[in-house]
Design a protein around this motif. Structure first.
Motif, PDB file in Angstrom:
ATOM      1  N   GLU A  69      -6.088   3.801  -7.462  1.00 35.24           N
ATOM      2  CA  GLU A  69      -5.529   4.754  -6.433  1.00 35.24           C
ATOM      3  C   GLU A  69      -5.832   6.188  -6.888  1.00 35.24           C
ATOM      4  O   GLU A  69      -4.973   7.110  -6.974  1.00 35.24           O
ATOM      5  CB  GLU A  69      -4.007   4.615  -6.516  1.00 35.24           C
ATOM      6  CG  GLU A  69      -3.684   3.195  -5.828  1.00 35.24           C
ATOM      7  CD  GLU A  69      -2.110   2.670  -6.162  1.00 35.24           C
ATOM      8  OE1 GLU A  69      -1.397   3.768  -6.822  1.00 35.24           O
ATOM      9  OE2 GLU A  69      -1.725   2.035  -5.221  1.00 35.24           O
ATOM     10  N   ILE A  70      -7.162   6.459  -7.267  1.00 38.94           N
ATOM     11  CA  ILE A  70      -7.595   7.549  -7.284  1.00 38.94           C
ATOM     12  C   ILE A  70      -9.055   7.881  -6.465  1.00 38.94           C
ATOM     13  O   ILE A  70      -9.459   6.835  -6.027  1.00 38.94           O
ATOM     14  CB  ILE A  70      -7.930   8.151  -8.943  1.00 38.94           C
ATOM     15  CG1 ILE A  70      -9.034   7.076  -9.348  1.00 38.94           C
ATOM     16  CG2 ILE A  70      -6.592   8.137  -9.493  1.00 38.94           C
ATOM     17  CD1 ILE A  70      -9.414   7.557 -10.786  1.00 38.94           C
ATOM     18  N   SER A  71      -9.424   9.192  -6.435  1.00 35.79           N
ATOM     19  CA  SER A  71     -10.796   9.289  -5.656  1.00 35.79           C
ATOM     20  C   SER A  71     -11.910   8.928  -6.401  1.00 35.79           C
ATOM     21  O   SER A  71     -11.731   9.151  -7.678  1.00 35.79           O
ATOM     22  CB  SER A  71     -10.875  10.699  -4.969  1.00 35.79           C
ATOM     23  OG  SER A  71     -10.974  11.734  -6.061  1.00 35.79           O
ATOM     24  N   SER A  91      -0.672  14.898  -3.596  1.00 34.61           N
ATOM     25  CA  SER A  91      -1.614  14.082  -3.995  1.00 34.61           C
ATOM     26  C   SER A  91      -1.467  12.682  -3.484  1.00 34.61           C
ATOM     27  O   SER A  91      -2.571  11.945  -3.300  1.00 34.61           O
ATOM     28  CB  SER A  91      -1.450  14.070  -5.505  1.00 34.61           C
ATOM     29  OG  SER A  91      -2.307  13.082  -5.967  1.00 34.61           O
ATOM     30  N   GLU A  92      -0.342  12.160  -3.468  1.00 36.47           N
ATOM     31  CA  GLU A  92      -0.068  10.829  -3.029  1.00 36.47           C
ATOM     32  C   GLU A  92      -0.571  10.664  -1.520  1.00 36.47           C
ATOM     33  O   GLU A  92      -1.105   9.870  -1.014  1.00 36.47           O
ATOM     34  CB  GLU A  92       1.310  10.420  -2.925  1.00 36.47           C
ATOM     35  CG  GLU A  92       1.984  10.326  -4.293  1.00 36.47           C
ATOM     36  CD  GLU A  92       1.232   9.111  -5.057  1.00 36.47           C
ATOM     37  OE1 GLU A  92       0.864   8.125  -4.349  1.00 36.47           O
ATOM     38  OE2 GLU A  92       1.064   9.381  -6.232  1.00 36.47           O
ATOM     39  N   LYS A  95      -4.214  10.497  -1.315  1.00 36.52           N
ATOM     40  CA  LYS A  95      -4.640   9.241  -1.818  1.00 36.52           C
ATOM     41  C   LYS A  95      -4.798   8.420  -0.689  1.00 36.52           C
ATOM     42  O   LYS A  95      -5.682   7.641  -0.502  1.00 36.52           O
ATOM     43  CB  LYS A  95      -3.628   8.473  -2.912  1.00 36.52           C
ATOM     44  CG  LYS A  95      -3.879   9.154  -4.341  1.00 36.52           C
ATOM     45  CD  LYS A  95      -2.831   8.458  -5.159  1.00 36.52           C
ATOM     46  CE  LYS A  95      -2.737   9.264  -6.534  1.00 36.52           C
ATOM     47  NZ  LYS A  95      -1.719   8.780  -7.381  1.00 36.52           N
TER      48      LYS A  95
END
Length: 129
Positions: A69-71, A91-92, A95
């Motif tokens: 769950e990160i770029s 940030s969520e 995501k």
């Protein structure tokens, strides 16, 4: 022999990537075998990624970033020892946007593969006649 200390401090994406794989694996309390199985890699392939012996293909990189769950950008370029990874509400949302884009890219790739397969089948049928 002259040693350039500046280059000792510069990390490349190939140095940063294995560190992050281990970091996120430990953070999720996973074993090498478990994470490899969940992502569809062999344990030896995942181990090669963690050791920096190999680097995943584009679609595999997307799969890994979705799993954590990160770029992809954070996974490849961010030095987690010097840059904290943002876990704020913004940030969520980012995501979620990234996951939507990743899914679109995967779908486009799969559609293109199907299209190329149909073209190949048509060529085979034409030659067979």
């Amino acid at each position: 022999m002259i040693k350039f200390k500046l280059f000792d401090k510069i990390k490349t994406r190939y140095d940063l990537f294995p560190e992050k794989l281990v970091f996120f694996k430990v953070k999720k309390k996973l074993t090498l075998t478990k994470i490899a199985s969940e992502l569809g890699f062999s344990p030896s392939q995942w181990n090669n990624y963690e050791l920096g012996f190999s680097f995943p293909k584009f679609l595999d990189l997307i799969k890994i970033s979705k799993y954590f769950e990160i770029s992809e950008s954070i996974l490849i370029h961010t030095d987690i020892q010097t840059t904290p990874i943002d876990t704020t509400e913004e940030s969520e949302r980012n995501k979620e946007s990234i996951i939507v884009l990743q899914n679109k890219i995967i779908q486009m790739q799969e559609d293109k593969i199907k299209e190329l397969q149909m073209d190949l089948d048509n060529l085979k049928n034409t030659k067979a006649k």
